[in-house]
Design a protein around this motif. Structure first.
Motif, PDB file in Angstrom:
ATOM      1  N   PHE A   1       0.843  -1.187   0.000  1.00 33.19           N
ATOM      2  CA  PHE A   1       0.000   0.000   0.000  1.00 33.19           C
ATOM      3  C   PHE A   1       0.881   1.242   0.000  1.00 33.19           C
ATOM      4  O   PHE A   1       1.936   1.250   0.639  1.00 33.19           O
ATOM      5  N   PRO A   2       0.445   2.303  -0.668  1.00 34.85           N
ATOM      6  CA  PRO A   2       1.196   3.563  -0.577  1.00 34.85           C
ATOM      7  C   PRO A   2       1.107   4.125   0.842  1.00 34.85           C
ATOM      8  O   PRO A   2       0.214   3.755   1.605  1.00 34.85           O
ATOM      9  N   ALA A   3       2.045   5.001   1.175  1.00 34.35           N
ATOM     10  CA  ALA A   3       1.981   5.668   2.480  1.00 34.35           C
ATOM     11  C   ALA A   3       0.898   6.739   2.425  1.00 34.35           C
ATOM     12  O   ALA A   3       0.726   7.404   1.410  1.00 34.35           O
ATOM     13  N   PRO A   4       0.142   6.925   3.499  1.00 34.47           N
ATOM     14  CA  PRO A   4      -0.832   8.029   3.513  1.00 34.47           C
ATOM     15  C   PRO A   4      -0.120   9.380   3.441  1.00 34.47           C
ATOM     16  O   PRO A   4       1.011   9.520   3.901  1.00 34.47           O
ATOM     17  N   THR A   5      -0.806  10.354   2.881  1.00 30.88           N
ATOM     18  CA  THR A   5      -0.218  11.679   2.664  1.00 30.88           C
ATOM     19  C   THR A   5       0.060  12.410   3.974  1.00 30.88           C
ATOM     20  O   THR A   5       0.763  13.421   3.979  1.00 30.88           O
ATOM     21  N   THR A   6      -0.498  11.919   5.066  1.00 26.39           N
ATOM     22  CA  THR A   6      -0.300  12.592   6.354  1.00 26.39           C
ATOM     23  C   THR A   6       1.051  12.273   6.995  1.00 26.39           C
ATOM     24  O   THR A   6       1.420  12.908   7.983  1.00 26.39           O
ATOM     25  N   LEU A   7       1.785  11.306   6.453  1.00 22.77           N
ATOM     26  CA  LEU A   7       3.105  10.981   7.016  1.00 22.77           C
ATOM     27  C   LEU A   7       4.186  11.869   6.419  1.00 22.77           C
ATOM     28  O   LEU A   7       4.052  12.357   5.296  1.00 22.77           O
ATOM     29  N   SER A   8       5.262  12.021   7.148  1.00 24.27           N
ATOM     30  CA  SER A   8       6.417  12.775   6.636  1.00 24.27           C
ATOM     31  C   SER A   8       7.080  11.997   5.494  1.00 24.27           C
ATOM     32  O   SER A   8       6.927  10.769   5.407  1.00 24.27           O
TER      33      SER A   8
ATOM     34  N   PRO B   1      10.084  12.981  11.799  1.00 22.14           N
ATOM     35  CA  PRO B   1       9.467  13.722  12.910  1.00 22.14           C
ATOM     36  C   PRO B   1       8.526  12.845  13.741  1.00 22.14           C
ATOM     37  O   PRO B   1       8.327  13.110  14.929  1.00 22.14           O
ATOM     38  N   GLU B   2       7.995  11.784  13.132  1.00 25.91           N
ATOM     39  CA  GLU B   2       7.122  10.871  13.886  1.00 25.91           C
ATOM     40  C   GLU B   2       7.870  10.199  15.040  1.00 25.91           C
ATOM     41  O   GLU B   2       7.272   9.858  16.063  1.00 25.91           O
ATOM     42  N   THR B   3       9.164   9.975  14.854  1.00 26.04           N
ATOM     43  CA  THR B   3       9.947   9.330  15.916  1.00 26.04           C
ATOM     44  C   THR B   3      10.120  10.286  17.088  1.00 26.04           C
ATOM     45  O   THR B   3       9.942   9.909  18.256  1.00 26.04           O
ATOM     46  N   ARG B   4      10.444  11.521  16.785  1.00 24.51           N
ATOM     47  CA  ARG B   4      10.562  12.517  17.858  1.00 24.51           C
ATOM     48  C   ARG B   4       9.238  12.659  18.612  1.00 24.51           C
ATOM     49  O   ARG B   4       9.211  12.734  19.849  1.00 24.51           O
ATOM     50  N   LYS B   5       8.156  12.688  17.836  1.00 24.62           N
ATOM     51  CA  LYS B   5       6.815  12.809  18.422  1.00 24.62           C
ATOM     52  C   LYS B   5       6.519  11.610  19.333  1.00 24.62           C
ATOM     53  O   LYS B   5       5.936  11.766  20.420  1.00 24.62           O
TER      54      LYS B   5
END
Lengths: 326, 326
Positions: free
Chosen positions: A10-17, A307-311
């Motif tokens: 599946f493609p990555a959703p547009t909401t991810l970095s 940035p998801e990792t920092r979050k």
């Protein structure tokens, strides 16, 4: 099989970095897909992994100014991680970290990556236990080492100042440590953080099936995971709560401290995570759950550039503010 | 397409009850799979549904001894539900219920099933708002009615004694009511329960893709869901937080009361649920999440014969004990 697997890209959703999207759409690793023929085949693979991952961890620690020192706790080797800036609020607190890797990977400094990022981002002092692993040391060597090290830590630090933390196999071992402490009447830590725990080593759990080939990290139960089950658990009962903590007695779970569980929507261990969370809720324990959008198994925790990792570490930090620091 | 869908029929995990396993493995409903050709086609379908579901709800209320009475709140029709036994602890509390159904289904008593089970199992008095729906009344009629009814309720009951509760579209409307209250400076309820909310009406969210045909309730975004988007939202911006609450401003979300979100691992709206949960956590709101093992969209909430449904209302009850009753 190859055809079926390809249909699940599946493609990555547009909401991810962009950085996390690259991880989410990466090709799955052949080792996890295929596993090994026999437990002894794990040894050279684990040795090579330990060398490269240890180097990466030591580099990472240096980059973040995290001091990494060897120690022992109750005779068990461990690492002490000290952040560049230790606030007065956190000076008397310790995070007891248990690394992941299927009870087969992560020897030495190779297991410290997650602890380094926690120390760097959230400013805690951490001890990370370097427990024995399979195939050389099958069940219960790993959990015996971790519990022995925890008990030794209790001689120096009161339980109310300790949080126990780990991901994947380390997430399961975090829960098992809670079970061992409850059974032995040993002081409970102030909080547990169990990232996408391997809470059921048996192939029970819906996302072992529904997220097979959707998860591009673990890929399938029938590859390296199965090899790790054979190497570590052998002929032991996979429904033993010291192997699969989701089967713990409700009276034991009722004694758990505040516990945070973390997973992702594509995670092969999403069922392992939510089943454990529900058992804790039904036992009237304080249990929290976070599920990250589109993330495969533990894909959130070592992707330094995303940035998801920092979050993620910030959300762990907020949980610790509500529990360990309160 | 048929082939791809068939490949996604997974058996129920052995940990579910036989009653819930039957639901989990049932064939998907053709209406949700295929949708309708144009908004006007919804009207006769919604009428037939309202008749049969209203009859089922009235029967259910009688079986549980829940009294079901018509009323109005601020001119908006609503139902008052009174459980057979109302404890003194709960006598001054009200649950404001908003039914689901894609802004197109659930007219009259047809929308009260969830409220009946909540009243029956957890012993609360409930008002369930019978808001206007599409295609006859597109956006923003539904949310205007719900907010108007909530404000009228505030004239009789202090906000600290009110929890707002709904599932699916009702889960989204629960969140939107929180947004409207924060924007208008109106008193916030003591708690929100948002079951598998339709938090993003745009086709953004990983499980719209990964759980397509895995979820045997909603099945796909491209069937009746898309028909409902056209009938209700029309040409309005799907990223408006009054349509898709996941896009709400962080400052607004920071004003939210304790909020519980619920989903399942097979739910097409799992991403809608976890994205909303994460936004609330990052806004430092008190937000809790439960994800049920192997459950498709809202499959847990009206399956009266399944022990999982009773357990679900008990977990909602525990949340209300921590928030509304504290």
């Amino acid at each position: 099989m190859a055809g079926a697997a390809e249909e699940k890209h599946f493609p990555a959703p547009t909401t991810l970095s962009p950085e996390m999207s690259a991880s989410v759409t990466a090709a799955p690793p052949p080792l996890w897909l295929n596993g090994v023929a026999k437990p002894a085949d794990i040894t050279p693979i684990a040795k090579a992994y330990a060398e490269s991952a240890a180097k990466a961890a030591i580099d990472m620690a240096a980059r973040y100014g995290v001091k990494l020192e060897e120690t022992t706790l109750g005779g068990v080797p461990a690492w002490v991680l000290t952040p560049a800036n230790l606030s007065s609020e956190k000076a008397d607190k310790i995070i007891f970290h248990i690394h992941g890797g299927g009870y087969i990977l992560g020897h030495g400094a190779a297991g410290t990556g997650e602890a380094i990022l926690m120390a760097a981002h959230e400013g805690y002092k951490i001890v990370s236990v370097d427990y024995r692993m399979a195939p050389e040391h099958p069940y219960p060597a790993a959990i015996d080492d971790a519990f022995k090290a925890y008990r030794a830590l209790l001689e120096k630090v009161p339980a109310k100042n300790i949080a126990v933390f780990g991901t994947s196999t380390g997430g399961a071992m975090t829960l098992i440590l809670g079970i061992q402490a409850a059974e032995a009447g040993v002081d409970m830590p102030a909080a547990l953080i169990s990232g996408t725990p391997w809470s059921d080593m048996d192939k029970v759990g819906d996302t072992y099936y529904t997220n097979e080939h959707v998860d591009n990290i673990l890929v399938t139960y029938d590859g390296l995971i199965k090899s790790a089950v054979e190497a570590y658990a052998g002929k032991n009962d996979l429904r033993d709560p010291h192997i699969s903590p989701v089967y713990a007695d409700e009276k034991i779970l009722a004694k758990f401290p505040p516990t945070l569980l973390v997973s992702g929507t594509r995670d092969l261990f999403l069922s392992n995570t939510v089943r454990m969370h529900e058992r804790l809720l039904l036992a009237d324990a304080h249990a929290e759950l976070i599920v990250y959008e589109a993330i495969s198994h533990a894909q959130y925790y070592l992707n330094e550039k995303a940035p998801e990792t920092r979050k993620h570490y910030r959300l762990l930090g907020k949980f610790l503010e509500r529990t360990l620091l309160k």
